[in-house]
Design a protein around this motif. Structure first.
Motif, PDB file in Angstrom:
ATOM      1  N   GLY A 178       3.115  16.460   6.674  1.00 54.15           N
ATOM      2  CA  GLY A 178       1.680  16.149   6.539  1.00 54.15           C
ATOM      3  C   GLY A 178       0.646  16.096   5.637  1.00 54.15           C
ATOM      4  N   ARG A 179       0.736  16.936   4.652  1.00 42.79           N
ATOM      5  CA  ARG A 179      -0.160  16.771   3.455  1.00 42.79           C
ATOM      6  C   ARG A 179       0.408  15.495   2.841  1.00 42.79           C
ATOM      7  NH1 ARG A 179      -4.587  19.614   3.747  1.00 42.79           N
ATOM      8  NH2 ARG A 179      -4.021  22.004   4.483  1.00 42.79           N
ATOM      9  N   THR A 180       1.667  15.167   2.830  1.00 39.95           N
ATOM     10  CA  THR A 180       2.054  13.865   1.963  1.00 39.95           C
ATOM     11  C   THR A 180       1.518  12.631   2.522  1.00 39.95           C
ATOM     12  OG1 THR A 180       4.107  14.975   1.148  1.00 39.95           O
ATOM     13  CG2 THR A 180       4.348  12.440   1.365  1.00 39.95           C
ATOM     14  N   ILE A 181       1.486  12.648   4.063  1.00 38.51           N
ATOM     15  CA  ILE A 181       0.794  11.568   4.978  1.00 38.51           C
ATOM     16  C   ILE A 181      -0.489  11.373   4.683  1.00 38.51           C
ATOM     17  CG2 ILE A 181       0.617  10.669   7.410  1.00 38.51           C
ATOM     18  CD1 ILE A 181       3.264  12.186   7.985  1.00 38.51           C
ATOM     19  N   TYR A 182      -1.167  12.578   4.717  1.00 36.32           N
ATOM     20  CA  TYR A 182      -2.596  12.439   4.278  1.00 36.32           C
ATOM     21  C   TYR A 182      -3.059  12.097   3.202  1.00 36.32           C
ATOM     22  CZ  TYR A 182      -7.418  14.634   4.401  1.00 36.32           C
ATOM     23  OH  TYR A 182      -8.558  14.996   4.078  1.00 36.32           O
ATOM     24  N   ASP A 183      -2.432  12.416   2.051  1.00 33.45           N
ATOM     25  CA  ASP A 183      -2.824  12.158   0.372  1.00 33.45           C
ATOM     26  C   ASP A 183      -2.428  10.514   0.429  1.00 33.45           C
ATOM     27  OD1 ASP A 183      -3.256  14.719   0.032  1.00 33.45           O
ATOM     28  OD2 ASP A 183      -1.395  15.329  -1.024  1.00 33.45           O
ATOM     29  N   LEU A 184      -1.124  10.002   0.974  1.00 30.39           N
ATOM     30  CA  LEU A 184      -1.116   8.673   0.924  1.00 30.39           C
ATOM     31  C   LEU A 184      -2.152   7.881   1.680  1.00 30.39           C
ATOM     32  CD1 LEU A 184       2.840   8.641   1.559  1.00 30.39           C
ATOM     33  CD2 LEU A 184       1.902   7.945  -0.617  1.00 30.39           C
ATOM     34  N   ALA A 226       0.736  -1.072  -0.165  1.00 27.74           N
ATOM     35  CA  ALA A 226      -0.046   0.049  -0.018  1.00 27.74           C
ATOM     36  C   ALA A 226       0.843   1.213   0.056  1.00 27.74           C
ATOM     37  CB  ALA A 226      -1.103  -0.247   1.438  1.00 27.74           C
ATOM     38  N   PRO A 227       0.511   2.320  -0.717  1.00 32.37           N
ATOM     39  CA  PRO A 227       1.194   3.526  -0.706  1.00 32.37           C
ATOM     40  C   PRO A 227       1.484   3.866   0.705  1.00 32.37           C
ATOM     41  CG  PRO A 227      -0.651   3.817  -2.157  1.00 32.37           C
ATOM     42  CD  PRO A 227      -0.938   2.486  -1.261  1.00 32.37           C
ATOM     43  N   ASN A 228       2.885   4.294   1.122  1.00 27.26           N
ATOM     44  CA  ASN A 228       3.429   4.861   2.151  1.00 27.26           C
ATOM     45  C   ASN A 228       4.728   5.643   1.973  1.00 27.26           C
ATOM     46  OD1 ASN A 228       5.482   3.085   3.628  1.00 27.26           O
ATOM     47  ND2 ASN A 228       3.952   1.638   2.503  1.00 27.26           N
ATOM     48  N   ASN A 229       5.090   6.121   2.981  1.00 24.81           N
ATOM     49  CA  ASN A 229       6.276   6.825   3.086  1.00 24.81           C
ATOM     50  C   ASN A 229       6.822   7.146   4.529  1.00 24.81           C
ATOM     51  OD1 ASN A 229       8.652   8.700   3.047  1.00 24.81           O
ATOM     52  ND2 ASN A 229       7.929   9.512   1.063  1.00 24.81           N
ATOM     53  N   LEU A 230       7.405   5.919   4.983  1.00 23.87           N
ATOM     54  CA  LEU A 230       7.911   5.992   6.273  1.00 23.87           C
ATOM     55  C   LEU A 230       8.959   6.979   6.801  1.00 23.87           C
ATOM     56  CD1 LEU A 230       8.249   1.766   6.945  1.00 23.87           C
ATOM     57  CD2 LEU A 230       6.154   3.960   7.511  1.00 23.87           C
ATOM     58  N   GLU A 231       9.646   7.340   5.725  1.00 27.93           N
ATOM     59  CA  GLU A 231      10.779   8.550   6.048  1.00 27.93           C
ATOM     60  C   GLU A 231       9.826   9.974   6.117  1.00 27.93           C
ATOM     61  OE1 GLU A 231      10.690   6.494   3.242  1.00 27.93           O
ATOM     62  OE2 GLU A 231      12.756   5.898   2.730  1.00 27.93           O
ATOM     63  N   LEU A 278      -5.217   8.833   1.912  1.00 30.72           N
ATOM     64  CA  LEU A 278      -6.478   8.766   1.265  1.00 30.72           C
ATOM     65  C   LEU A 278      -6.430   7.756  -0.134  1.00 30.72           C
ATOM     66  CD1 LEU A 278      -7.453  12.577   0.364  1.00 30.72           C
ATOM     67  CD2 LEU A 278      -8.467  10.988   2.368  1.00 30.72           C
ATOM     68  N   ARG A 279      -4.962   7.775  -0.600  1.00 27.47           N
ATOM     69  CA  ARG A 279      -4.740   6.757  -1.725  1.00 27.47           C
ATOM     70  C   ARG A 279      -4.901   5.176  -1.009  1.00 27.47           C
ATOM     71  NH1 ARG A 279       1.130   8.067  -3.888  1.00 27.47           N
ATOM     72  NH2 ARG A 279       0.646   6.244  -5.036  1.00 27.47           N
ATOM     73  N   ARG A 280      -4.734   4.897   0.178  1.00 27.76           N
ATOM     74  CA  ARG A 280      -4.966   3.717   0.800  1.00 27.76           C
ATOM     75  C   ARG A 280      -6.533   3.425   0.928  1.00 27.76           C
ATOM     76  NH1 ARG A 280      -0.486   5.077   3.814  1.00 27.76           N
ATOM     77  NH2 ARG A 280      -1.903   5.650   5.801  1.00 27.76           N
ATOM     78  N   GLN A 281      -7.226   4.268   1.134  1.00 28.07           N
ATOM     79  CA  GLN A 281      -8.415   4.238   1.334  1.00 28.07           C
ATOM     80  C   GLN A 281      -9.361   4.110   0.005  1.00 28.07           C
ATOM     81  OE1 GLN A 281     -10.811   6.917   4.326  1.00 28.07           O
ATOM     82  NE2 GLN A 281      -8.934   7.699   4.692  1.00 28.07           N
ATOM     83  N   LEU A 282      -8.596   4.684  -0.983  1.00 32.01           N
ATOM     84  CA  LEU A 282      -9.394   4.655  -2.362  1.00 32.01           C
ATOM     85  C   LEU A 282      -9.084   2.963  -2.781  1.00 32.01           C
ATOM     86  CD1 LEU A 282      -8.126   7.890  -4.470  1.00 32.01           C
ATOM     87  CD2 LEU A 282     -10.501   6.963  -3.968  1.00 32.01           C
ATOM     88  N   ILE A 283      -7.819   2.571  -2.459  1.00 38.22           N
ATOM     89  CA  ILE A 283      -7.627   1.282  -2.831  1.00 38.22           C
ATOM     90  C   ILE A 283      -8.556   0.247  -2.044  1.00 38.22           C
ATOM     91  CG2 ILE A 283      -5.579  -0.690  -2.556  1.00 38.22           C
ATOM     92  CD1 ILE A 283      -3.674   1.491  -2.917  1.00 38.22           C
ATOM     93  N   GLU A 284      -8.915   0.569  -0.559  1.00 39.72           N
ATOM     94  CA  GLU A 284      -9.771  -0.326  -0.067  1.00 39.72           C
ATOM     95  C   GLU A 284     -10.953  -0.283  -0.595  1.00 39.72           C
ATOM     96  OE1 GLU A 284     -10.066   0.688   3.961  1.00 39.72           O
ATOM     97  OE2 GLU A 284      -7.901   0.701   4.259  1.00 39.72           O
TER      98      GLU A 284
END
Length: 497
Positions: free
Chosen positions: A117-123, A21-26, A125-131
């Motif tokens: 914060g915006r990057t984490i939020y957008d990712l 799933a889309p994520n960015n731990l860094e 949303l992308r995970r929820q779209l996948i769900e």
């Protein structure tokens, strides 16, 4: 605390062997480090970023603890937070305390906190779209017999709309602090508005004074017997709101109505052309019957043309689908709000709508499903919904024809689900029918005096109102133009007591 066991380490670029799933731990690590170093970074993201938006469970817990600590006016750092985290959990070769220290040590600056914060939020949303997409596929493959594709489409539209509006599609509790803030904001808007209204103005000052305007998320039932003018009143209000529309661009780029609003009108009884004719007649003061017959002068025609040019710019959208279901209406309303905005929804009228097949032949259950669905839609879209309703014939069997809540037809749920119940009552209609046939009849003069007293007037009875008192708004009604107005309007001076 096993639910926050980490699945991460400080990341290094490398080839992905599996799709995740889309994520960015860094980015999550960078934001948390910035917050630990300077707590003011939290306020740059707290209005939109929630713990559930983090991909890593440990990061969710750290962000949640930091937020709770900062809101209590305490310092959130590696020392204060480590006592609330499990000491036996390992992050690679690091303990949780060492991991917190590493986050703080490698934090560079808080300048980019909002971007992180915006990057984490957008990712998220992308995970929820996948769900949502996975749910669509799985349900389509293994759909139960009683779930037609149309219902799946409507359910998906609901989830997508809620995701677009709020970033999530599951409800939850809100703190009383948030509720109080919203209430104060509403009071502030009412104080600063020209008409001192907390809701959307109906364009009728007498009615606004009783109701404070149309309140968002309210289900407003507008009922009356045939001939009382309930469709005319709903049309007048819809036009007044749409014609007063003034958009305002907010700092975040979204657009909301400063005055008036975008209106959706579901006309299940009349066609769009008939509805437009009513509005043209009201605005031009050319009788609608003359417009239909073509019995107009050249001056009248010029007024019609000029009015139509103005009307084309007004954000009033008409859906004339007959027998529309509550699910179809909801899906179309969500789509309109997403694409063009929506501030008021009018349904003419409840008894012409249909429910789901589950309600079977039980009309009471069907109407209950419809009114419950309308109330839920009003809350979901955060707009007032005016739903017209018929009254039972028992009104005609009483000496006093003024309607009561018990006269609402087919279901007690109409009264229960409604936030406001309005009755349109025109005594002129009943008095006119009592006209003596013989003008020489001694009772004729008495009838004429009574008729002159009520001629051109109408009462809007507020029989129920959750937010305020009940009462009656006295209005003027001009039948030739199907127009309601305030009695103080100079054009109705001859009808004023």
């Amino acid at each position: 605390m096993n639910d926050i066991a980490p699945s991460l380490s400080f990341q290094t670029p490398g080839a992905q062997q599996t799709r995740e799933a889309p994520n960015n731990l860094e980015v999550e690590q960078a934001l948390l480090g910035a917050i630990l170093v300077n707590n003011s970074a939290f306020y740059r993201v707290s209005d939109f970023l929630k713990p559930e938006h983090f991909y890593e469970p440990l990061h969710r817990r750290i962000y949640e603890l930091a937020g709770d600590t900062i809101r209590m006016d305490k310092i959130a750092n590696t020392i204060t937070l480590k006592t609330h985290l499990p000491s036996d959990v390992k992050v690679g070769d690091l303990t949780v305390a060492q991991y917190l220290a590493r986050l703080a040590a490698e934090a560079v600056t808080i300048i980019n906190a909002e971007d992180y914060g915006r990057t984490i939020y957008d990712l998220a949303l992308r995970r929820q779209l996948i769900e949502i997409g996975e749910d669509i596929v799985n349900t389509a493959y293994d759909a139960p017999i009683d779930l037609p594709p149309s219902e799946q489409i409507e359910d998906t539209e609901r989830k997508l709309f809620a995701l677009a509006e709020t970033g999530r599609y599951e409800g939850g509790f809100q703190s009383f602090e948030n509720a109080v803030t919203i209430a104060i904001d509403m009071a502030s808007k009412a104080f600063e508005s020209d008409g001192h209204l907390s809701g959307i103005s109906t364009g009728l000052n007498t009615l606004d004074a009783k109701m404070g305007g149309l309140q968002r998320s309210d289900l407003i039932i507008l009922a009356g017997r045939p001939g009382m003018g309930k469709t005319s009143l709903a049309t007048n209000i819809a036009w007044n709101v749409a014609s007063a529309y003034e958009p305002e661009v907010l700092p975040d780029g979204t657009v909301e109505a400063k005055q008036g609003g975008v209106v959706a009108f579901y006309s299940l009884e009349m066609s769009g052309e008939q509805l437009a004719t009513r509005i043209i007649s009201e605005q031009t003061e050319v009788s609608s019957s003359k417009i239909r017959r073509g019995d107009i002068t050249e001056a009248d025609f010029d007024k019609l043309v000029a009015c139509s040019q103005t009307m084309q710019k007004v954000p009033l959208y008409i859906d004339q689908t007959g027998g529309i279901s509550i699910a179809q209406l909801s899906a179309r309303a969500r789509r309109l709000k997403r694409q063009r905005g929506l501030d008021l929804l009018v349904v003419d009228y409840v008894q012409l709508m249909t429910g789901s097949k589950k309600s079977g032949e039980n009309r009471v259950q069907e109407v209950t499903e419809i009114t419950t669905g309308l109330k839920a839609l009003a809350k979901e879209l955060n707009v007032p919904i005016i739903a017209l309703s018929q009254l039972s014939r028992q009104v005609e069997n009483r000496d006093d024809k003024r309607p009561q809540l018990s006269d609402l037809r087919e279901s007690g749920s109409i009264e229960q689900d409604a936030d406001v119940v309005l009755f349109v009552y025109r005594e002129e209609y009943y008095v006119q029918n009592l006209e003596p046939r013989d003008p020489d009849d001694p009772a004729y003069d008495e009838w004429k005096m009574k008729y002159e007293k009520v001629r051109g007037t109408a009462d809007v009875i507020i029989a129920k109102q959750r937010h305020g008192p009940t009462g009656t708004a006295n209005l003027a009604f001009q039948a030739a133009y199907t127009r309601f107005a305030d009695l103080a309007d100079p054009s109705y001076a001859s009808f004023d007591d």
